[in-house]
Scaffold this active site. Structure first.
Site, PDB file in Angstrom:
ATOM      1  N   GLU A  91      -4.877   2.446  -3.970  1.00 54.09           N
ATOM      2  CA  GLU A  91      -3.410   2.440  -4.001  1.00 54.09           C
ATOM      3  C   GLU A  91      -2.843   1.158  -3.390  1.00 54.09           C
ATOM      4  OE1 GLU A  91      -4.633   4.699  -0.215  1.00 54.09           O
ATOM      5  OE2 GLU A  91      -5.355   4.402  -2.261  1.00 54.09           O
ATOM      6  N   ASN A 114      -3.020  13.154  -3.313  1.00 54.05           N
ATOM      7  CA  ASN A 114      -4.216  13.615  -4.021  1.00 54.05           C
ATOM      8  C   ASN A 114      -4.674  14.978  -3.522  1.00 54.05           C
ATOM      9  OD1 ASN A 114      -4.555  11.483  -5.821  1.00 54.05           O
ATOM     10  ND2 ASN A 114      -5.701  10.255  -4.338  1.00 54.05           N
ATOM     11  N   ASP A 170       0.851  -1.185   0.000  1.00 54.75           N
ATOM     12  CA  ASP A 170       0.000   0.000   0.000  1.00 54.75           C
ATOM     13  C   ASP A 170       0.888   1.238   0.000  1.00 54.75           C
ATOM     14  OD1 ASP A 170      -3.012   0.886   0.696  1.00 54.75           O
ATOM     15  OD2 ASP A 170      -1.620   2.189   1.771  1.00 54.75           O
ATOM     16  N   ASP A 229      -2.995   9.788 -10.041  1.00 55.71           N
ATOM     17  CA  ASP A 229      -3.108   8.705 -11.028  1.00 55.71           C
ATOM     18  C   ASP A 229      -1.781   8.454 -11.728  1.00 55.71           C
ATOM     19  OD1 ASP A 229      -5.760   8.386 -10.412  1.00 55.71           O
ATOM     20  OD2 ASP A 229      -6.532   9.396 -12.204  1.00 55.71           O
TER      21      ASP A 229
END
Length: 342
Positions: free
Chosen positions: A245, A210, A202, A219
């Site tokens: 993620e 973000n 992760d 992205d």
């Protein structure tokens, strides 16, 4: 299109077929006169078309068997009637009897039923010979069209399957693909008595990326991360995007110790070099990873195996992130905590 034809008949029967079949260059022709050998050949290397000699032992059994096989029933089966008694009866009883014979052959599995010209007669007109040959070739053309449509359908289905099992952003396999592949790899590992492990990883603090730079940058970061991870895996390792993620990597023929080595290498190659998003943004990230290996009491779907790796991932994130935790280590820690509390 490389078309293949299986002739279930004798070498003598082969000489009665049109030259376009016997001397074909556009497709391959195999001749087999034994039922068991024919079934084995069809099962291992399915032809596109089968031409069957009706007088050969096992001819109708082959047609019937073929249509009972869901994965082989698309093969076009042409039955050529060369039995002398049937040909005599055809001339004696007329067209109604001929239709009854045709109906019976089609019900038993033939896609086409063609009467051969009786042997022994030598005064056939050129028109009779040509018509019989043209009928056989016409049915061959029908079989070729069916084979082409089937192959086109298979290609379309393969494309749709690939789309359905791929993650459009990272171009890795997606969670649906994992749910399909994990049980297969577990079964293979158990059948061959091989070790099997997996990694769940992760991205640490990905939400902050973000929130700071926007989802488009997030992205792009995931895309670059997947490229770097994929290029640093072994040939037998299979990565999947599990969601958001989070990623899962299946490690075939890999012990728990070897899985930890792979995981630590991935942890290092992600953290040691920033990711260049564009000319304006270079981002440093780290990842947390959990590993687990297949045990004898794990379920066939891999749910318990995934759960153990996920527990290790949660422990890695809870104890500082940017690290690898294996199940052996976590279970030992849990044991010590339980012993201390008692």
């Amino acid at each position: 299109m490389n078309i293949s034809i299986l002739v279930f008949g004798s070498q003598k029967f082969l000489t009665t077929l049109p030259d376009q079949i016997r001397y074909a260059t556009a497709f391959s022709v195999e001749v087999i006169a034994n039922l068991d050998q024919a079934v084995s050949h069809i099962t291992m290397t399915p032809p596109d078309i089968i031409v069957v000699q009706a007088s050969l032992d096992g001819s109708m059994e082959l047609c019937s068997w073929l249509k009972d096989q869901p994965k082989l029933s698309w093969i076009y089966c042409i039955l050529l009637e060369d039995r002398s008694q049937q040909i005599i009866d055809r001339g004696k009883y007329g067209w109604e009897w001929e239709l009854e014979m045709t109906s019976s052959a089609l019900k038993q599995g033939a896609d086409a039923y063609i009467w051969q010209l009786p042997e022994g007669k030598t005064d056939y007109t050129l028109a009779e010979l040509t018509a019989n040959q043209r009928l056989i070739l016409a049915q061959l053309t029908v079989g070729l069209r069916k084979a082409k449509k089937y192959r086109d359908l298979i290609r379309t289905n393969d494309l749709l399957s690939a789309i359905a099992l791929a993650d459009s952003l990272t171009e890795l396999n997606n969670r649906r693909a994992l749910e399909w592949d994990l049980p297969r790899q577990i079964q293979k590992a158990r059948e061959q008595s091989l070790p099997f492990s997996l990694i769940i990883l992760d991205v640490d603090f990905f939400k902050k990326v973000n929130d700071t730079y926007g989802h488009l940058v997030g992205d792009r970061l995931l895309q670059l991360l997947c490229i770097r991870v994929r290029h640093n895996l072994r040939f037998q390792d299979t990565p999947f995007r599990y969601g958001g993620e989070e990623f899962v990597i299946l490690l075939a023929n890999t012990t728990g110790e070897e899985a930890s080595i792979v995981a630590r290498r991935l942890n290092r190659i992600v953290s040691e070099q920033p990711f260049a998003i564009n000319n304006q943004h270079t981002i440093n990230i780290t990842i947390s990873l959990g590993t687990a290996s297949l045990q004898s009491d794990d379920d066939e779907q891999g749910i318990s195996l995934l759960h153990r790796a996920d527990q290790c991932l949660l422990e890695a994130k809870a104890t500082g992130r940017n690290k690898v935790i294996g199940w052996d280590h976590l279970s030992h820690v849990q044991y010590l905590k339980a012993a201390a509390s008692s």
